[in-house]
Design a protein around this motif. Structure first.
Motif, short mmCIF file in Angstrom:
data_model
loop_
_atom_site.label_atom_id
_atom_site.label_comp_id
_atom_site.label_asym_id
_atom_site.label_seq_id
_atom_site.Cartn_x
_atom_site.Cartn_y
_atom_site.Cartn_z
N GLU A 1 0.81 -1.22 0.00
CA GLU A 1 0.00 0.00 0.00
C GLU A 1 0.84 1.27 0.00
OE1 GLU A 1 -2.84 -0.31 3.19
OE2 GLU A 1 -3.32 -2.39 2.69
N GLN A 2 2.15 1.10 -0.08
CA GLN A 2 3.09 2.22 -0.18
C GLN A 2 2.96 3.20 1.00
OE1 GLN A 2 5.80 2.87 -2.57
NE2 GLN A 2 5.37 0.68 -2.34
N ALA A 3 3.22 2.67 2.18
CA ALA A 3 3.31 3.54 3.36
C ALA A 3 4.54 4.44 3.23
CB ALA A 3 3.40 2.68 4.62
N ARG A 4 4.55 5.55 3.96
CA ARG A 4 5.70 6.46 3.91
C ARG A 4 6.90 5.87 4.63
NH1 ARG A 4 4.87 11.95 3.41
NH2 ARG A 4 7.13 12.10 3.78
N ALA A 5 6.64 5.16 5.73
CA ALA A 5 7.73 4.57 6.52
C ALA A 5 7.15 3.58 7.51
CB ALA A 5 8.52 5.65 7.24
N VAL A 6 8.04 2.74 8.06
CA VAL A 6 7.68 1.80 9.13
C VAL A 6 8.60 2.07 10.30
CG1 VAL A 6 7.60 -0.60 9.87
CG2 VAL A 6 6.81 0.01 7.58
N VAL A 7 8.02 2.19 11.51
CA VAL A 7 8.80 2.40 12.73
C VAL A 7 8.50 1.27 13.71
CG1 VAL A 7 9.28 3.91 14.68
CG2 VAL A 7 8.77 4.91 12.44
N PHE A 8 9.55 0.56 14.13
CA PHE A 8 9.42 -0.43 15.20
C PHE A 8 9.77 0.26 16.51
CE2 PHE A 8 10.30 -3.03 11.49
CZ PHE A 8 9.47 -4.13 11.66
N GLU A 9 8.82 0.33 17.44
CA GLU A 9 9.12 0.87 18.77
C GLU A 9 9.45 -0.31 19.68
OE1 GLU A 9 7.55 4.16 22.00
OE2 GLU A 9 6.15 3.41 20.46
N MET A 10 10.75 -0.43 20.02
CA MET A 10 11.25 -1.62 20.68
C MET A 10 11.27 -1.48 22.21
SD MET A 10 11.91 -3.14 17.81
CE MET A 10 12.64 -4.63 18.44
N ASN A 11 10.65 -2.44 22.85
CA ASN A 11 10.73 -2.56 24.31
C ASN A 11 10.61 -4.05 24.64
OD1 ASN A 11 10.76 -2.16 27.07
ND2 ASN A 11 8.57 -1.70 27.17
N THR A 12 11.65 -4.79 24.26
CA THR A 12 11.56 -6.25 24.32
C THR A 12 12.83 -6.88 24.87
OG1 THR A 12 11.29 -8.25 22.97
CG2 THR A 12 12.31 -6.35 21.90
N PRO A 13 12.69 -7.95 25.66
CA PRO A 13 13.86 -8.70 26.13
C PRO A 13 14.34 -9.74 25.11
CG PRO A 13 11.88 -9.62 27.10
CD PRO A 13 11.44 -8.44 26.28
N GLY A 14 13.61 -9.93 24.01
CA GLY A 14 14.01 -10.89 23.00
C GLY A 14 12.91 -11.88 22.70
N GLY A 15 13.29 -12.96 21.98
CA GLY A 15 12.27 -13.94 21.61
C GLY A 15 12.82 -15.03 20.73
N LEU A 16 12.02 -15.49 19.79
CA LEU A 16 12.31 -16.66 18.96
C LEU A 16 13.36 -16.33 17.90
CD1 LEU A 16 8.62 -17.88 18.46
CD2 LEU A 16 10.28 -18.65 20.16
N ALA A 17 14.42 -17.13 17.87
CA ALA A 17 15.54 -16.84 16.98
C ALA A 17 15.18 -17.09 15.52
CB ALA A 17 16.76 -17.68 17.38
N TRP A 18 14.63 -18.26 15.21
CA TRP A 18 14.38 -18.59 13.81
C TRP A 18 13.37 -17.65 13.18
CZ3 TRP A 18 10.40 -20.33 10.66
CH2 TRP A 18 10.80 -20.83 9.41
#
Length: 478
Positions: A61-78
């Motif tokens: 849909e051609q968004a202008r940008a994507v922002v990930f707001e990170m507040n995570t201890p981690g998770g699944l590697a694969w």
């Protein structure tokens, strides 16, 4: 027709698999898509499926940008590696990671797959070492193999994005010697973790150690990048959350559906079993479709075919088992396929990684486990029904009302009927119907298919809910 519920089940399940997700979704065109990555976001395959779908939509849909707001201890590697390589890296729209306040382990790697990283004033990023799902220590040889493979594709992504590969490697693989990264001295055997201030340090080459800069908010980040567009936050709707819960309960729904089908085939003129099966399989396809799995028109149609083949076995060519086996295979494939992630199917299996056994096992293992649990539970339910349902109060009432036609409380008993007893069909057997045997009207099943009313019959087997009969070819009175 007694088993009309099974046909209703099939068609309702078919329409329940329609693509509901597309309804009433806000377009991402010319907007900034904000994806919150919280404490538990990277520990669930369903969450990864949701984020992958959002990224696919943002690109389409051609968004202008994507922002990930990170507040995570981690998770699944694969799942993290797949999202880095298949969903984030190929995007042609700008991607940003805003670490607020932490992006540890898998969160650090997702950040490094974005075009730029911004840090909150008080924040940290790093410690991306590989651990087992249970948190136990890995075998040294297996650890080296996992680290080598994981680092290879991570290196290709972070190098493409312009980050310093040695920084990301130090976050993933324990240092074999003392290292220095700007103001940070990394001891032997340690993993690198950077504060917001350290990550934004400029080194002698004029480039930042890792992050582009510091931002006090997502709005501040966008202002620094000169991105002027409305922000839409991508979070699962209540509708999607319900779908995810239903998908999680798939083994229970399979159990109920199988038990319901068995009851519908075995009880005379009942209906409750059919209703249970309809509800269970309709919810199964509905929930798995909303959760982003392959439960749609194709898999639901396969279930329809399986149910039809079972009906053919029971009503048209009983005793051949060919249609029953084919129907069972269709139902198995429909339920199994309905729980496979559509994103993983498109990007992993169809994407050319099907030759890698470990990769395929990761994609298909969970759906197969759910199916095995559901089928095992269904078998247990059938065993219980076979043992206890025939003697239950409910069954006696239903048998009385639908088989004998007598008043309540006068349940028909077939305990006096034995193999070899003879009688006459009092209704057409299609192949289910009724026959007068030893002065009682009993529910019977014709092993030879359709028999007309009045046909002499002989009992060849006694089952929990009916008698199995064949045409009696012996001379009268013999």
């Amino acid at each position: 027709m007694k088993h009309i519920h099974l046909l209703l089940l099939a068609f309702l399940a078919l329409f329940a698999g329609a693509p509901f997700r597309a309804a009433a979704e806000e377009s991402f065109r010319d907007k900034v898509v904000l994806i919150p990555v919280g404490e538990d976001a990277l520990t669930s395959k369903q969450s990864f499926g949701f984020m992958n779908r959002i990224l696919e939509r943002a690109q389409k849909e051609q968004a202008r940008a994507v922002v990930f707001e990170m507040n995570t201890p981690g998770g699944l590697a694969w799942e993290t590696s797949e999202m880095m390589m298949k969903s984030i890296q190929p995007l042609t729209i700008p991607t940003y990671a805003y670490v607020n306040p932490k992006a540890m382990s898998a969160g650090a790697l997702i950040s490094a797959a974005c075009d730029k990283i911004y840090m909150a004033p008080v924040s940290s990023i790093g410690a991306a070492g590989i651990i087992t799902s249970s948190g136990e220590e890995m075998d040294p040889v297996m650890r080296k193999k996992a680290e080598s493979a994981f680092w290879a594709f991570t290196r290709s992504v972070v190098t493409e994005k312009g980050y310093r590969p040695e920084v990301i490697k130090a976050m993933m693989i324990p240092s074999e010697e003392v290292q220095e990264f700007g103001p940070v001295k990394l001891e032997k055997g340690a993993l690198l973790t950077l504060t917001g201030k350290e990550a934004t340090t400029r080194l002698d080459d004029g480039k930042h150690l890792l992050a582009q800069g510091t931002a006090t908010s997502v709005a501040d980040l966008l202002a620094q990048e000169k991105v002027d567009a409305p922000v839409v936050t991508a979070v699962p709707t209540a509708f999607e959350k319900i779908g995810l819960w239903i998908a999680w309960a798939s083994p229970l729904l399979i159990l109920l559906g199988i038990g319901g089908i068995y009851m519908e085939f075995k009880t005379p003129g009942f209906g409750i079993g059919g209703i249970v099966a309809i509800a269970a399989f309709a919810l199964f396809f509905f929930g798995n479709n909303i959760a982003g799995n392959l439960a749609g028109y194709e898999t639901a149609a396969l279930l329809v075919l399986g149910v039809i083949l079972l009906c053919v076995e029971f009503f048209v060519i009983p005793g051949t088992f060919i249609a029953a086996i084919a129907g069972g295979i269709c139902i198995f494939l429909a339920l199994f396929g309905g729980m496979i992630s559509s994103w993983e199917w498109d990007n992993v299996i169809r994407g050319g990684q099907w030759e890698d056994f470990n990769t395929v096992a990761l994609v298909l293992g969970v759906p197969l486990l759910k199916l095995v649990l559901g089928l095992t539970g269904g078998a247990i339910v059938i065993t219980i029904l076979m043992k206890y349902l025939p003697d239950s109060v409910l069954m006696r009432r239903v048998t009385n009302a639908t088989v004998s036609g007598g008043p309540a409380g006068e349940a028909v008993s077939i305990t006096r009927v034995q193999v070899g007893d003879r009688g006459n069909a009092v209704t057409e057997l299609k192949p289910n119907g009724k026959a007068m045997i030893n002065g009682e009207i009993c529910e019977v099943f014709s092993r030879q298919g359709i028999l007309i009313k009045g046909t002499p019959v002989r009992v060849v087997d006694i089952r929990p809910f009916d008698l199995v009969v064949v045409r009696d070819e012996s001379p009268a009175g013999e």
